[in-house]
Write a protein that holds these residues in place. Structure first.
Motif, PDB file in Angstrom:
ATOM      1  N   PHE A  55       0.834  -1.198   0.000  1.00  0.00           N
ATOM      2  CA  PHE A  55       0.000   0.000   0.000  1.00  0.00           C
ATOM      3  C   PHE A  55       0.871   1.251   0.000  1.00  0.00           C
ATOM      4  CE2 PHE A  55      -2.751   2.918   2.700  1.00  0.00           C
ATOM      5  CZ  PHE A  55      -3.534   3.324   1.634  1.00  0.00           C
ATOM      6  N   GLY A  56       0.422   2.306  -0.697  1.00  0.00           N
ATOM      7  CA  GLY A  56       1.234   3.511  -0.855  1.00  0.00           C
ATOM      8  C   GLY A  56       1.652   4.148   0.445  1.00  0.00           C
ATOM      9  N   SER A  57       0.759   4.218   1.431  1.00  0.00           N
ATOM     10  CA  SER A  57       1.115   4.836   2.714  1.00  0.00           C
ATOM     11  C   SER A  57       2.120   3.989   3.475  1.00  0.00           C
ATOM     12  CB  SER A  57      -0.142   5.058   3.558  1.00  0.00           C
ATOM     13  OG  SER A  57      -0.985   6.024   2.961  1.00  0.00           O
ATOM     14  N   THR A  58       2.023   2.671   3.363  1.00  0.00           N
ATOM     15  CA  THR A  58       3.013   1.793   3.993  1.00  0.00           C
ATOM     16  C   THR A  58       4.374   2.012   3.360  1.00  0.00           C
ATOM     17  OG1 THR A  58       1.265   0.152   4.348  1.00  0.00           O
ATOM     18  CG2 THR A  58       3.526  -0.579   4.657  1.00  0.00           C
ATOM     19  N   HIS A  59       4.402   2.162   2.050  1.00  0.00           N
ATOM     20  CA  HIS A  59       5.650   2.471   1.334  1.00  0.00           C
ATOM     21  C   HIS A  59       6.257   3.775   1.867  1.00  0.00           C
ATOM     22  CE1 HIS A  59       8.446   3.232  -1.987  1.00  0.00           C
ATOM     23  NE2 HIS A  59       7.900   4.437  -2.098  1.00  0.00           N
ATOM     24  N   THR A  60       5.421   4.789   2.093  1.00  0.00           N
ATOM     25  CA  THR A  60       5.918   6.071   2.609  1.00  0.00           C
ATOM     26  C   THR A  60       6.505   5.904   4.008  1.00  0.00           C
ATOM     27  OG1 THR A  60       4.291   7.299   1.303  1.00  0.00           O
ATOM     28  CG2 THR A  60       5.260   8.439   3.198  1.00  0.00           C
ATOM     29  N   VAL A  61       5.824   5.156   4.869  1.00  0.00           N
ATOM     30  CA  VAL A  61       6.334   4.917   6.221  1.00  0.00           C
ATOM     31  C   VAL A  61       7.694   4.236   6.169  1.00  0.00           C
ATOM     32  CG1 VAL A  61       5.977   3.557   8.329  1.00  0.00           C
ATOM     33  CG2 VAL A  61       4.087   4.868   7.370  1.00  0.00           C
ATOM     34  N   ILE A  62       7.810   3.211   5.350  1.00  0.00           N
ATOM     35  CA  ILE A  62       9.058   2.441   5.284  1.00  0.00           C
ATOM     36  C   ILE A  62      10.195   3.254   4.691  1.00  0.00           C
ATOM     37  CG2 ILE A  62      10.177   0.468   4.147  1.00  0.00           C
ATOM     38  CD1 ILE A  62       7.547  -1.061   4.476  1.00  0.00           C
ATOM     39  N   THR A  63       9.935   3.945   3.603  1.00  0.00           N
ATOM     40  CA  THR A  63      11.015   4.620   2.881  1.00  0.00           C
ATOM     41  C   THR A  63      11.346   6.007   3.424  1.00  0.00           C
ATOM     42  OG1 THR A  63       9.451   5.519   1.252  1.00  0.00           O
ATOM     43  CG2 THR A  63      10.459   3.387   0.762  1.00  0.00           C
ATOM     44  N   LYS A  64      10.362   6.699   4.004  1.00  0.00           N
ATOM     45  CA  LYS A  64      10.584   8.080   4.445  1.00  0.00           C
ATOM     46  C   LYS A  64      10.790   8.210   5.949  1.00  0.00           C
ATOM     47  CE  LYS A  64       8.563  12.736   4.189  1.00  0.00           C
ATOM     48  NZ  LYS A  64       7.439  13.549   3.647  1.00  0.00           N
ATOM     49  N   TYR A  65      10.021   7.465   6.729  1.00  0.00           N
ATOM     50  CA  TYR A  65      10.023   7.700   8.171  1.00  0.00           C
ATOM     51  C   TYR A  65      10.863   6.717   8.980  1.00  0.00           C
ATOM     52  CZ  TYR A  65       6.444  11.138   7.197  1.00  0.00           C
ATOM     53  OH  TYR A  65       5.776  12.233   6.703  1.00  0.00           O
ATOM     54  N   LEU A  66      10.886   5.439   8.612  1.00  0.00           N
ATOM     55  CA  LEU A  66      11.683   4.496   9.400  1.00  0.00           C
ATOM     56  C   LEU A  66      13.154   4.866   9.399  1.00  0.00           C
ATOM     57  CD1 LEU A  66      10.204   0.923   8.725  1.00  0.00           C
ATOM     58  CD2 LEU A  66       9.624   2.574  10.504  1.00  0.00           C
ATOM     59  N   SER A  67      13.630   5.410   8.280  1.00  0.00           N
ATOM     60  CA  SER A  67      15.050   5.787   8.200  1.00  0.00           C
ATOM     61  C   SER A  67      15.402   6.883   9.205  1.00  0.00           C
ATOM     62  CB  SER A  67      15.393   6.251   6.779  1.00  0.00           C
ATOM     63  OG  SER A  67      14.622   7.391   6.423  1.00  0.00           O
ATOM     64  N   ARG A  68      14.422   7.724   9.558  1.00  0.00           N
ATOM     65  CA  ARG A  68      14.673   8.782  10.543  1.00  0.00           C
ATOM     66  C   ARG A  68      14.985   8.209  11.930  1.00  0.00           C
ATOM     67  NH1 ARG A  68      10.076  13.442   9.233  1.00  0.00           N
ATOM     68  NH2 ARG A  68      10.550  13.651   7.003  1.00  0.00           N
ATOM     69  N   TYR A  69      14.549   6.975  12.145  1.00  0.00           N
ATOM     70  CA  TYR A  69      14.812   6.308  13.423  1.00  0.00           C
ATOM     71  C   TYR A  69      15.941   5.293  13.299  1.00  0.00           C
ATOM     72  CZ  TYR A  69      10.301   8.393  14.558  1.00  0.00           C
ATOM     73  OH  TYR A  69       9.269   9.277  14.752  1.00  0.00           O
ATOM     74  N   GLY A  70      16.647   5.335  12.171  1.00  0.00           N
ATOM     75  CA  GLY A  70      17.794   4.454  11.986  1.00  0.00           C
ATOM     76  C   GLY A  70      17.427   3.025  11.650  1.00  0.00           C
ATOM     77  N   ILE A  71      16.238   2.814  11.112  1.00  0.00           N
ATOM     78  CA  ILE A  71      15.800   1.472  10.724  1.00  0.00           C
ATOM     79  C   ILE A  71      15.978   1.313   9.220  1.00  0.00           C
ATOM     80  CG2 ILE A  71      13.847  -0.136  10.648  1.00  0.00           C
ATOM     81  CD1 ILE A  71      12.725   1.455  13.105  1.00  0.00           C
ATOM     82  N   GLU A  72      16.737   0.315   8.819  1.00  0.00           N
ATOM     83  CA  GLU A  72      17.027   0.075   7.413  1.00  0.00           C
ATOM     84  C   GLU A  72      15.956  -0.823   6.801  1.00  0.00           C
ATOM     85  OE1 GLU A  72      20.835  -1.763   7.450  1.00  0.00           O
ATOM     86  OE2 GLU A  72      21.799  -0.126   8.541  1.00  0.00           O
ATOM     87  N   TYR A  73      15.882  -0.843   5.467  1.00  0.00           N
ATOM     88  CA  TYR A  73      14.915  -1.716   4.811  1.00  0.00           C
ATOM     89  C   TYR A  73      15.467  -2.201   3.476  1.00  0.00           C
ATOM     90  CZ  TYR A  73      13.709   1.842   1.324  1.00  0.00           C
ATOM     91  OH  TYR A  73      13.769   2.740   0.280  1.00  0.00           O
ATOM     92  N   THR A  74      14.936  -3.323   3.032  1.00  0.00           N
ATOM     93  CA  THR A  74      15.207  -3.853   1.694  1.00  0.00           C
ATOM     94  C   THR A  74      13.906  -4.389   1.140  1.00  0.00           C
ATOM     95  OG1 THR A  74      17.469  -4.503   2.286  1.00  0.00           O
ATOM     96  CG2 THR A  74      16.506  -5.529   0.327  1.00  0.00           C
TER      97      THR A  74
END
Length: 398
Positions: free
Chosen positions: A117-136
């Motif tokens: 979902f688009g909002s989930t994509h935004t959370v993962i790519t934009k906001y999690l990184s602000r807390y130092g959480i990486e993603y793939t």
């Protein structure tokens, strides 16, 4: 009794249990659970109040923490999903966010399917990184890639199945084996299938999240979300939400709980309608391709048949004329509603590229097969021939 019969029997038992679960009857002897529209709850003495705040009892304190209407809704979802515990939130996205933030910390690595979902994509790519959480991200259509991206700091695998909006199917049991092998939390968004159509916990998921706004409510009335799963994980989510405040309102919980009583019969009709319409449209000359999980033409049809009880109420297709044909198609619809929501009694048509996934770049959209001419149909409870005829006349004029 064979394995299939056993599964069906368990599902039937859970449906009955979910319908009959309710809060304790009051002295008024009401048949339907009343509304508990209160911000706080009272105690008979100081010791009872102390014990409640010390978490020594399950007494209600404050509706941000717990509420009888919310508890009933959660208990019914747990019954249907076969979960140990659950916590309800103000929306589906707050449930997704809480399932991340309560269990991930700085330095952790999240693995997610790329079609979400688009909002989930935004959370993962934009906001999690602000807390130092990486993603793939992993391509939902390439099951062999999941293990390749696991890192020493990987903590959670998150996936949607069927995916939004392309309806790809991911083998939950296979991903569960991988998650257990590497000691990872498996978090599954089960919004599209609902617990009537699919039970990820039976296939090894640790957590299941839902947007109650969609099929669980089923009538486009209220917002709500819920996370269910392993008790120890849900407790961490509860503690996070208790302090941060994404509480589900008692009224919305009451509405959602009542809707759970009809979820089984509604989803049976949604799925039956969707399958019939998809069959009729699959070879339409204006359509490049059409995807519905229970059509043999679906790329992951065998997984869907093994993993799901039905194909659900959604199908999608690509118009040969691309973006311009997509606009014309939507504008010619007379019965179907144009809205970004789904899971309503009324059939809905949407154009993901310009709505739910508009925040993605064109490159990101194409990577998850969100093409300019992609149309997503949420099939309602109308007679299927009326929905089919409206889609056909719009196709002829686009």
């Amino acid at each position: 009794m064979g394995p299939c019969a056993q599964i069906k029997h368990i599902v039937m038992e859970n449906i009955t249990k979910a319908i009959r679960i309710r809060n304790e009857q009051t002295n008024e002897m009401e048949h339907s659970t009343p509304l508990f529209l209160t911000s706080s709850f009272c105690f008979d003495n100081a010791e009872e109040m102390r014990a409640a705040f010390a978490d020594e009892t399950d007494d209600n304190i404050y509706s941000r923490f717990s509420n009888p209407n919310v508890k009933e809704f959660v208990d019914r979802v747990c019954a249907l999903e076969g979960a140990e515990a659950g916590y309800a939130t103000a929306s589906g996205m707050s449930a997704v966010f809480a399932s991340f933030m309560a269990l991930l910390k700085k330095g952790d690595h999240l693995i997610s399917c790329n079609a979400i979902f688009g909002s989930t994509h935004t959370v993962i790519t934009k906001y999690l990184s602000r807390y130092g959480i990486e993603y793939t991200y992993v391509d939902a259509t390439k099951p062999g890639d999941w293990e390749k991206v696991i890192q020493p700091n990987s903590k959670m695998i998150y996936l949607e199945t069927p995916t939004n909006p392309g309806l790809d199917i991911i083998d939950v049991a296979a991903i569960s084996k991988l998650a257990k092998k590497h000691n990872l939390i498996l978090n599954v968004d089960n919004c599209f299938a609902t617990p009537i159509g699919q039970r990820p916990i039976e296939d090894g998921a640790d957590l299941v999240v839902h947007s109650g706004t969609k099929w669980l409510d089923g009538q486009g009335r209220v917002l709500g979300g819920v996370v269910v799963g392993k008790k120890e994980l849900v407790h961490e989510i509860y503690l996070f939400c208790r302090s941060t405040g994404p509480a589900l309102s008692p009224f919305n919980a009451w509405m959602l709980s009542k809707s759970m009583e009809t979820l089984d019969v509604r989803m049976e009709r949604h799925a039956k309608n969707a399958l019939e319409i998809a069959k009729h449209l699959e070879d339409h000359p204006k359509i490049s391709w059409l995807k519905y999980p229970f059509l043999p033409s679906h790329p992951q049809y065998e997984i869907a048949k093994r993993q799901m009880n039905s194909g659900g109420g959604l199908f999608c297709f690509e118009l040969k004329g691309g973006l311009e044909s997509g606009k014309k198609f939507l504008n010619q619809l007379q019965l179907l509603t144009l809205t970004a929501n789904l899971g309503d009694t009324r059939s809905i048509a949407s154009h993901p590229a310009s709505t739910t996934h508009a925040k993605l770049t064109e490159e990101e959209r194409l990577a998850v097969n969100i093409t300019p001419g992609l149309i997503r149909i949420s099939v309602g409870l109308e007679h299927y021939t009326d929905v089919l005829n409206d889609i056909k006349q719009a196709l002829e004029r686009c």
